[in-house]
Design an enzyme around this catalytic site. Sequence first.
Site, mmCIF file in Angstrom:
data_model
loop_
_atom_site.group_PDB
_atom_site.id
_atom_site.type_symbol
_atom_site.label_atom_id
_atom_site.label_comp_id
_atom_site.label_asym_id
_atom_site.label_seq_id
_atom_site.Cartn_x
_atom_site.Cartn_y
_atom_site.Cartn_z
ATOM 1 N N SER A 69 0.851 -1.203 0.000
ATOM 2 C CA SER A 69 0.000 0.000 0.000
ATOM 3 C C SER A 69 0.876 1.238 0.000
ATOM 4 O O SER A 69 2.018 1.199 0.451
ATOM 5 C CB SER A 69 -0.859 0.024 1.258
ATOM 6 O OG SER A 69 -0.051 0.303 2.388
ATOM 7 N N ASP A 70 0.339 2.335 -0.529
ATOM 8 C CA ASP A 70 1.011 3.593 -0.237
ATOM 9 C C ASP A 70 0.881 3.796 1.270
ATOM 10 O O ASP A 70 0.020 3.210 1.928
ATOM 11 C CB ASP A 70 0.402 4.767 -1.014
ATOM 12 C CG ASP A 70 1.396 5.944 -1.079
ATOM 13 O OD1 ASP A 70 2.372 5.949 -0.280
ATOM 14 O OD2 ASP A 70 1.212 6.856 -1.900
ATOM 15 N N TRP A 71 1.766 4.632 1.789
ATOM 16 C CA TRP A 71 1.859 4.760 3.246
ATOM 17 C C TRP A 71 0.564 5.343 3.843
ATOM 18 O O TRP A 71 0.274 6.523 3.684
ATOM 19 C CB TRP A 71 3.071 5.612 3.603
ATOM 20 C CG TRP A 71 4.311 4.791 3.881
ATOM 21 C CD1 TRP A 71 5.120 4.900 4.978
ATOM 22 C CD2 TRP A 71 4.878 3.737 3.088
ATOM 23 N NE1 TRP A 71 6.139 3.971 4.918
ATOM 24 C CE2 TRP A 71 6.008 3.239 3.770
ATOM 25 C CE3 TRP A 71 4.532 3.122 1.889
ATOM 26 C CZ2 TRP A 71 6.801 2.193 3.299
ATOM 27 C CZ3 TRP A 71 5.313 2.068 1.408
ATOM 28 C CH2 TRP A 71 6.427 1.622 2.111
ATOM 29 N N GLY A 72 -0.204 4.475 4.441
ATOM 30 C CA GLY A 72 -1.457 4.920 5.042
ATOM 31 C C GLY A 72 -2.664 4.767 4.135
ATOM 32 O O GLY A 72 -3.744 5.261 4.453
#
Length: 728
Positions: free
Chosen positions: A221-224
Site C-alpha cells: 500500500s502507499d503509506w497509510g
Amino acid sequence: MSVPISKKIALTGGAGFWFTTAVEEAGLPSIMLTDGPHGVRRQVGSSDHVGLGEAAPATCFPPAVALSSTWSRKTLEEVGEALGDEAHALGVGILLGPGANIKRSPLCGRNFEYFSEDPYVTGELAGAFVKGVQSKGVGTSLKHFAANNQETDRMRRSSEVDERTLREIYLRGFGKVVKSAQPWTVMCSYNKVNGVPAAENRFLLTDILRDEWGFAGFVVSDWGAVHDRVKALKAGLDLQMPADGGVGDAAVANALEAADIDEATIDRAYGRIQRVLSRATAHADADRTTGWDVDAHHALARRVAEQCIVLLKNDGVLPLARDAKLAVVGEFARTPRYQGAGSSRVNPTRLDNALDAITALVGDEVPFAPGFATDPQEPVAIAREADVVIAFLGLGENHESEGYDRTTLDLPLEQLTLLEDILEVNQNVVVVLSNGSSVLVSPFADRVPAIVEGWLLGQAGGPAMADVLFGVVNPSGKLTETIPARPQDVPSYLHFPGDASGVRYGEGLFVGYRGYDAAATEVSYPFGHGLSYTTFAYSDLTVTATATGIDVTVTVTNTGQRMGREIVQAYVSIADSAVVRVPRELKGFADITLDPGRSGTVAITIEADDLAYWSPIHRRWVVEGGAYTVHVGASSRDLRLAGVVELPGNEPTAPATPQTTLGELMKAPQAAMVFQAALAGLFGDASDDPETRRIMADMPIATIAGFVGLQPQQLDDLLADANRAMGL
Ligand code: BGC
C-alpha cells in the site's frame, strides 16, 4: 519450521515505518523498503514519509521529470543500476519507485516524480529503470497504482474515468513495466478509482495486474492507504504499510475466526511477500558492500543531467563565448532547485551549483545578483552592463510539492517582474528554468533570444547546465510534456482537480498532446520538442509490416557543425477508424549520436500490441485492420517523413443481429453480398442510390425491416444467411 497463522498475518503488516515484519520460523529478517525514485532516502533518526527527517547521504540523481527528457532507456537503466548499488550498500531491500502516473495536468504538484503525459514513453523509461535497479538484486515498487494524477485531496478523491481511457492512457505504462521488467512490488495509490479505493480495488489489483499482466510480486500500500486490511487482502493487496499498531492484524484474525476471510487468502498474500523477501534477503546476505564510489556516482549524475536539459529556444545567442561580458541573475544559479519536495527528498552527497561552474568555465568572477527576495536594483544594474544576461528562474519548493497542487502555471510574480525590469535595460537574456513541471513561458518567450528548460537536475545539475550554456555539451533533451501557451488550453482544464464528488476525467483519451493536436491548439512548445547546437536531416524512411507490428528505419544526418544526439520519434495514426481516435500517438523512439556530416540509420520497432485500442464492446484489446500511417520526426509537431502500411488487425467478427446497422453489414464483403441482393429485391434501383445508402447506413437492420414490412421470420432468415456467408 511451519509458520503459525498469526505470523503469516503479521507479515501482511509492516514493522515500524520502513520495515517488514521478521518471521523467524521462515528465516525471514525484517527488510527495509524506502524511497525512492531518484535517490535512496534511508532515514536516520525520526521517520516520516513527507521528506522532513534527515536521511543518510546518497546521490541525488535528476528526478523523473528530467530523466524522461533524455528519452534514453540506456540512461535510465544506468541510473537504476547506480541506485541499486547505493540501496544495497545502505541496507535497503526495496526502493519505492519509479512513479508511472500520467501528467494529466501540469498543475499536479508531484509531476516532477512522473515521466510524461504519454504512456508509451512512461512505460519504456520506467521499465528500463526497474531493470537497472533489479539487476543489482534490489527490488522496486512501481507506483502509484492507479489514476493518481493530482495531489489535491489525494487520500479521498475518486478518479472517475471511463474504462477505455483508464486502460489506454492511465494503465498502459504500468502494464508495459510489469510485462517487460517484473517489478518486485507494485504500490497502490491513495485515491479511489471509480468509487473504489485503490487499496481495495479487485479490478485493478487482481483482474488487471495479476490475471491480465501476469504480475508475480507483491502489492504494497502507499503509506497509510489501507483503511480496511481485510477488504484489501481480499481484493489483492498483500502488504499494508506502515505499521498500524496491530489494528490490521487483529482485524484479519477476527475476520478469520468469523469466516469473513479464508486462510487461503492470507496464505496467498503471505506467499507473495515471502517469495520476494527471500530474494531480497539472499542478496542482502551476499557480498554486503559498505559504500559506493561517491565521485563516480556524482559524475554519472552530471552526465545524466547533461542529457536531461532541453533547449527550448535559441536564436543564436547560445552557446555563449567564454569571453562574453556576462551577468547572472536569479538565486537558483547559486542555490539550485534540484529535486522535488516530499517523500522522495534525498540528502545529497554533494551539491554543485551553476554559478560556481560558470565562474570556473570563464575563469573569472561573474557579476551575480540573486534577484528575487532581494534588492531589485542590483540585478538591473549588472544586467545593464552585460552583453548577455543569464536569468535563472523557476519554481521554489513552496510552489510545487508532493501533497498539494499548483494553482497557477505562471512563474512567481516577483520573477516575472524581475525579468521585465531586466528586459528594459538588456534584451539579450537567456532564461534558464528550474521547475518540476511545465510553467508558462508565453509571457516572455517572444522577447528573449534563448530559453533553456533545466527541470530539476539533481545534485550535479549546476555544472551540467553551465556546460550546455557554453557549448561544452551539446543539448539533446526533448520534452515529454507539452508546454501550453495558456492554462485554459490544457485538455483537463475544466476537470481538474474536481471536488468531493470526484474528479471526472472528462477529456477522456485527449490528454496532453493528444488533446492539443485534436483541437489544433497553439502551444508554446510541443511534446517531443528540443533543440540542439547542430541540425539533423531525415531521409529514406522505410515502413514494413511484420508478423508482430511495424519495422521502421530512417536515415538521420548531422547537417551542422557539432557532434550531437538526435531523438527520433515515431507517431502512428489510422485513417477511418471505427472508434474515437486521437490524431497521432507516440509508438516508438530511438536516439542516435552523430559527428558533423555523418549519417546513420535509426531502427524503431513498433509492436502491434501498442497499436491496440481497448474495445469496451468486445471487452478486449483490438488491433484494427487497415492503413496505418507512421510519422517520423523530431517532435510531435515537427514530423519530417511518413509512410503507410497495411496491418491485418484482429477485430472479432461479430455476428449480424437485428441491431447491426446496414453500414456495419456492408463492411463485411460476404454479408454485403447477401444484403445487396435482398435490398435490390426490396427497393429496386433505389437501393443503389448513394444518398439513400448513406441515410440508411446508420439504421439498424430491424428498423429497416420494420419500414419495409419484412416479417420477423424473413428477417431472421436474412440474418442467418448473412452469418452463414461470413462463416459464423
Ligand atoms: C508517497 C509514496 C512514498 C511513501 C513512503 C507516500 O506519501 O505517496 O510515494 O513512497 O509515502 O515515503
